[in-house]
Design a protein around this motif. Structure first.
Motif, PDB file in Angstrom:
ATOM      1  N   ALA A  74       1.323   7.997 -13.507  1.00 16.99           N
ATOM      2  CA  ALA A  74       2.632   7.777 -12.865  1.00 16.99           C
ATOM      3  C   ALA A  74       2.344   7.209 -11.273  1.00 16.99           C
ATOM      4  N   MET A  75       1.516   8.218 -10.640  1.00 17.47           N
ATOM      5  CA  MET A  75       0.976   7.982  -9.179  1.00 17.47           C
ATOM      6  C   MET A  75       0.476   6.558  -9.149  1.00 17.47           C
ATOM      7  N   HIS A  76      -0.399   6.243 -10.028  1.00 17.03           N
ATOM      8  CA  HIS A  76      -1.005   4.794 -10.151  1.00 17.03           C
ATOM      9  C   HIS A  76       0.033   3.893 -10.054  1.00 17.03           C
ATOM     10  N   GLU A  77       0.905   4.025 -11.155  1.00 19.72           N
ATOM     11  CA  GLU A  77       1.638   2.911 -10.932  1.00 19.72           C
ATOM     12  C   GLU A  77       2.684   2.709  -9.839  1.00 19.72           C
ATOM     13  N   ALA A  78       3.042   3.643  -9.143  1.00 17.83           N
ATOM     14  CA  ALA A  78       3.662   4.090  -8.021  1.00 17.83           C
ATOM     15  C   ALA A  78       3.099   3.247  -6.882  1.00 17.83           C
ATOM     16  N   SER A  79       1.679   3.650  -6.704  1.00 16.26           N
ATOM     17  CA  SER A  79       0.803   3.090  -5.658  1.00 16.26           C
ATOM     18  C   SER A  79       0.619   1.511  -5.962  1.00 16.26           C
ATOM     19  N   LYS A  80       0.550   1.023  -7.194  1.00 15.23           N
ATOM     20  CA  LYS A  80       0.206  -0.396  -7.408  1.00 15.23           C
ATOM     21  C   LYS A  80       1.330  -1.050  -6.980  1.00 15.23           C
ATOM     22  N   LYS A  81       2.855  -0.401  -7.187  1.00 13.48           N
ATOM     23  CA  LYS A  81       4.092  -1.318  -6.758  1.00 13.48           C
ATOM     24  C   LYS A  81       4.134  -1.331  -5.388  1.00 13.48           C
ATOM     25  N   LEU A  82       3.669  -0.338  -4.506  1.00 14.58           N
ATOM     26  CA  LEU A  82       3.580   0.069  -3.155  1.00 14.58           C
ATOM     27  C   LEU A  82       2.841  -1.203  -2.605  1.00 14.58           C
ATOM     28  N   ASN A  83       1.463  -1.400  -3.076  1.00 18.95           N
ATOM     29  CA  ASN A  83       0.743  -2.277  -2.766  1.00 18.95           C
ATOM     30  C   ASN A  83       1.028  -3.656  -3.040  1.00 18.95           C
ATOM     31  N   GLN A  87       1.874  -6.719  -0.254  1.00 23.73           N
ATOM     32  CA  GLN A  87       1.439  -8.121  -0.460  1.00 23.73           C
ATOM     33  C   GLN A  87       2.293  -9.280  -0.488  1.00 23.73           C
ATOM     34  N   GLU A  88       3.466  -8.778  -0.857  1.00 22.21           N
ATOM     35  CA  GLU A  88       4.626  -9.621  -0.479  1.00 22.21           C
ATOM     36  C   GLU A  88       5.182  -9.904   0.907  1.00 22.21           C
ATOM     37  N   VAL A  89       5.379  -8.735   1.668  1.00 22.47           N
ATOM     38  CA  VAL A  89       5.737  -8.850   3.028  1.00 22.47           C
ATOM     39  C   VAL A  89       4.718  -9.175   3.804  1.00 22.47           C
ATOM     40  N   TYR A  90       3.381  -9.499   3.572  1.00 26.48           N
ATOM     41  CA  TYR A  90       2.297  -9.887   4.395  1.00 26.48           C
ATOM     42  C   TYR A  90       2.304 -11.362   4.413  1.00 26.48           C
ATOM     43  N   GLU A  91       2.772 -12.035   5.485  1.00 28.59           N
ATOM     44  CA  GLU A  91       2.928 -13.503   5.480  1.00 28.59           C
ATOM     45  C   GLU A  91       1.680 -13.719   5.399  1.00 28.59           C
ATOM     46  N   PRO A  92       1.536 -15.217   4.789  1.00 23.78           N
ATOM     47  CA  PRO A  92       0.187 -15.860   4.944  1.00 23.78           C
ATOM     48  C   PRO A  92      -0.598 -16.233   6.143  1.00 23.78           C
ATOM     49  N   ASP A  93       0.279 -16.381   7.199  1.00 24.41           N
ATOM     50  CA  ASP A  93      -0.298 -16.748   8.361  1.00 24.41           C
ATOM     51  C   ASP A  93      -0.865 -15.409   9.334  1.00 24.41           C
ATOM     52  N   TRP A  94      -0.636 -14.433   8.689  1.00 24.32           N
ATOM     53  CA  TRP A  94      -1.021 -13.260   9.605  1.00 24.32           C
ATOM     54  C   TRP A  94      -2.426 -12.771   9.373  1.00 24.32           C
ATOM     55  N   ALA A 104      -5.901  -3.825  -2.039  1.00 23.68           N
ATOM     56  CA  ALA A 104      -4.966  -3.329  -2.731  1.00 23.68           C
ATOM     57  C   ALA A 104      -5.619  -3.540  -4.429  1.00 23.68           C
ATOM     58  N   GLU A 105      -6.549  -4.486  -4.658  1.00 21.43           N
ATOM     59  CA  GLU A 105      -7.448  -4.662  -5.879  1.00 21.43           C
ATOM     60  C   GLU A 105      -8.196  -3.375  -6.059  1.00 21.43           C
ATOM     61  N   MET A 225     -10.710   6.879  -1.850  1.00 23.74           N
ATOM     62  CA  MET A 225      -9.503   6.484  -1.629  1.00 23.74           C
ATOM     63  C   MET A 225      -9.064   6.445  -0.008  1.00 23.74           C
ATOM     64  N   SER A 226      -9.812   7.567   0.558  1.00 20.82           N
ATOM     65  CA  SER A 226      -9.792   7.758   2.064  1.00 20.82           C
ATOM     66  C   SER A 226     -10.452   6.403   2.629  1.00 20.82           C
ATOM     67  N   LYS A 227     -11.483   6.163   2.159  1.00 20.64           N
ATOM     68  CA  LYS A 227     -12.160   4.856   2.771  1.00 20.64           C
ATOM     69  C   LYS A 227     -11.240   3.618   2.659  1.00 20.64           C
ATOM     70  N   LEU A 228     -10.659   3.717   1.594  1.00 22.70           N
ATOM     71  CA  LEU A 228      -9.688   2.206   1.527  1.00 22.70           C
ATOM     72  C   LEU A 228      -8.615   2.347   2.392  1.00 22.70           C
ATOM     73  N   ASN A 229      -7.883   3.674   2.665  1.00 15.88           N
ATOM     74  CA  ASN A 229      -6.703   3.636   3.547  1.00 15.88           C
ATOM     75  C   ASN A 229      -7.189   3.640   5.017  1.00 15.88           C
ATOM     76  N   GLN A 230      -8.390   4.006   5.067  1.00 14.91           N
ATOM     77  CA  GLN A 230      -8.823   3.750   6.755  1.00 14.91           C
ATOM     78  C   GLN A 230      -9.064   2.123   6.789  1.00 14.91           C
ATOM     79  N   ASN A 231      -9.647   1.417   5.809  1.00 14.64           N
ATOM     80  CA  ASN A 231      -9.784  -0.020   5.956  1.00 14.64           C
ATOM     81  C   ASN A 231      -8.411  -0.485   6.234  1.00 14.64           C
ATOM     82  N   LEU A 232      -7.298  -0.256   5.354  1.00 15.89           N
ATOM     83  CA  LEU A 232      -6.099  -0.783   5.391  1.00 15.89           C
ATOM     84  C   LEU A 232      -5.570  -0.493   6.651  1.00 15.89           C
ATOM     85  N   ASN A 233      -5.598   0.862   7.406  1.00 16.40           N
ATOM     86  CA  ASN A 233      -5.248   1.098   8.733  1.00 16.40           C
ATOM     87  C   ASN A 233      -5.840   0.242   9.778  1.00 16.40           C
TER      88      ASN A 233
END
Length: 475
Positions: A74-83, A87-94, A104-105, A225-233
């Motif tokens: 369930a947490m996987h599904e929630a994390s997937k939807k959040l990502n 991706q949807e709000v991240y505009e292409p020119d940013w 996210a992948e 997961m901590s490494k991925l979160n740091q990269n996203l940050n």
């Protein structure tokens, strides 16, 4: 004939089983009534109790492990939807869009790998461990039935031997059945007496391996997961640095006490001292009177006309001087180049001596006799008296930026959140506007306790919100 023989064998087997059940039932009744002794093995009974306890604990562990796996999924599904939302709000020119998508992948793959390893190294091992219990449980039950058969054959043999009229043929047959029943029982009993203690002792190693596997998998998962979160940050910080200063500015909606569109709030003095208290401006010009009909309005907010109190001081106001700022309406400026962003500052005189005109009256007469537009002054005396006289002359001479009015707490209020003020009855609070008017809830005000402000505490640390109905306006 073959079918008849087969049916005969089957019928004979059924009859034999029925006879055994009847004999066992009879033996049980006699044992309960105390008319027949029962063979007991206390050591084996303790092994059976341990077996039942071990089965109960293992079944519970299996259930909780499945619940844990369901939660991971369930947490996987929630994390997937959040990502996906990111991706949807991240505009292409940013900048950093490709990096965010890659993160996210990897996030999705990491969840899948974690879930699969939990299944392989914990759940399947758990299922294998519990898989041996049903067979042993059935053998324990069968051993109990064979024990009853042994007791029944023993009692039958003993009864034939003690009978007055002995039948050697029946005694021999009974003895043969007793030996056979004893042999079957002892074979099963010996096997179980070896397996049950071994199974009971194996629980320690199984529990250790299971929880070590879960803990190790979870530790590695959170590290990755901590490494991925740091990269996203890092990606988001880079985005903020490149576009955060001008692209995503949130504009506050005007409120009732905010300046009208086109007005500018006064900026802090150049020396870095706190900004002067803000004075509300009536943006509708007063009708010209006979005294001021010939007075010309200033052409630029940076060039206010001289007030009756004298020329504007050229230097910075001293600590004893009350300072207030006037936001000039845009209607007074002639069309042409853009007006300056900062409003002009008008310096008032020092505090009046005894018997002199009150500061509030001085401010009102200055507004009426000068060529300035009419202003609604929230009593200049409130500014001076609130900071000098109201604090006994020992407090600060300035007021918080944007100060509007004062209130006094009528009741104690216990703060329930970190952004709230703790009030006691009698506390005086300096009310200031919200930085973002949209954040203001109905019935709540933003302010700083006068005692905190006079102690020269930083505004960010001492301001907070409080319920308006716990206070009463005093100025």
């Amino acid at each position: 004939m073959a079918e008849m023989g087969s049916k005969g064998v089957t019928a004979g087997k059924i009859a034999s089983n029925v006879q055994k059940k009847l004999t066992r039932a009879q033996e049980k009744v006699l044992q309960k009534l105390g008319k027949a002794d029962e063979t007991k093995d206390e050591q084996f009974e303790q092994c059976v109790q341990n077996f039942n306890k071990q089965l109960t604990e293992g079944t519970r562990l299996q259930k909780d492990l499945r619940t844990y796996l369901a939660s991971v999924k369930a947490m996987h599904e929630a994390s997937k939807k959040l990502n996906e939302c990111l991706q949807e709000v991240y505009e292409p020119d940013w900048p950093g869009r490709d990096e965010a998508n890659k993160i996210a992948e990897n996030n999705d793959l990491l969840w899948l790998d974690y879930h699969q390893k939990l299944v392989d190294q914990a759940l399947l091992t758990m299922d294998t461990y519990l898989g041996q219990f049903p067979d042993i449980k059935s053998r324990i039950a069968k051993r109990g039935r064979k024990l009853v058969d042994y007791d029944s054959a023993r009692h039958h043999y003993e009864s034939l031997q003690t009978a007055k009229k002995k039948d050697e043929t029946k005694i021999a047959k009974a003895e043969e059945e007793l030996i056979k029943a004893q042999k079957v029982f002892e074979e099963m009993n010996v096997d179980l007496q070896e397996e049950l203690p071994s199974l009971w002792n194996s629980r320690v190693g199984f529990y250790v391996n299971t929880f070590q596997s879960i803990a190790g998998l979870e530790e590695n998962f959170h590290k990755e997961m901590s490494k991925l979160n740091q990269n996203l940050n890092d990606v988001l910080v880079s985005l903020e640095k490149q576009h955060g200063s001008n692209t995503f500015t949130v504009k506050a909606q005007p409120s009732d006490n905010a300046p009208a569109k086109g007005d500018k709030s006064p900026s802090p003095p150049p020396d870095g001292s706190p900004a002067a208290p803000e004075i509300r401006v009536n943006h509708e010009p007063e009708p010209p009177s006979s005294a001021a009909a010939g007075a010309a309005l200033p052409k630029s907010p940076s060039q206010p006309t001289e007030s009756p109190a004298g020329s504007l001081p050229s230097g910075e106001p001293s600590a004893a001087e009350g300072t207030f700022a006037v936001a000039w309406p845009s209607q007074t400026a002639e069309p042409g180049p853009a007006q300056p962003a900062e409003a002009s500052e008008v310096a008032g005189g020092t505090r009046p001596a005894a018997g002199a005109q009150e500061p509030g009256e001085t401010a009102a007469s200055e507004a009426a006799s000068s060529s300035l537009p009419a202003v609604v002054v929230e009593t200049f005396s409130a500014t001076v008296n609130g900071t000098v006289e109201g604090s006994g002359g020992a407090g600060r001479l300035d007021l918080p930026p944007g100060f509007m009015f004062k209130v006094q707490a009528q009741h104690d209020y216990v703060a329930t959140d970190t952004d709230e003020l703790q009030l006691k009855a009698g506390d005086v609070v300096l009310v200031i506007p919200f930085q973002n008017p949209e954040e203001q809830d109905e019935g709540w005000l933003m302010g700083v306790k006068e005692s905190d402000w006079n102690q020269h505490l930083e505004l960010e640390k001492c301001r907070g919100v409080f319920p308006e109905n716990f206070t009463e306006r005093v100025q």
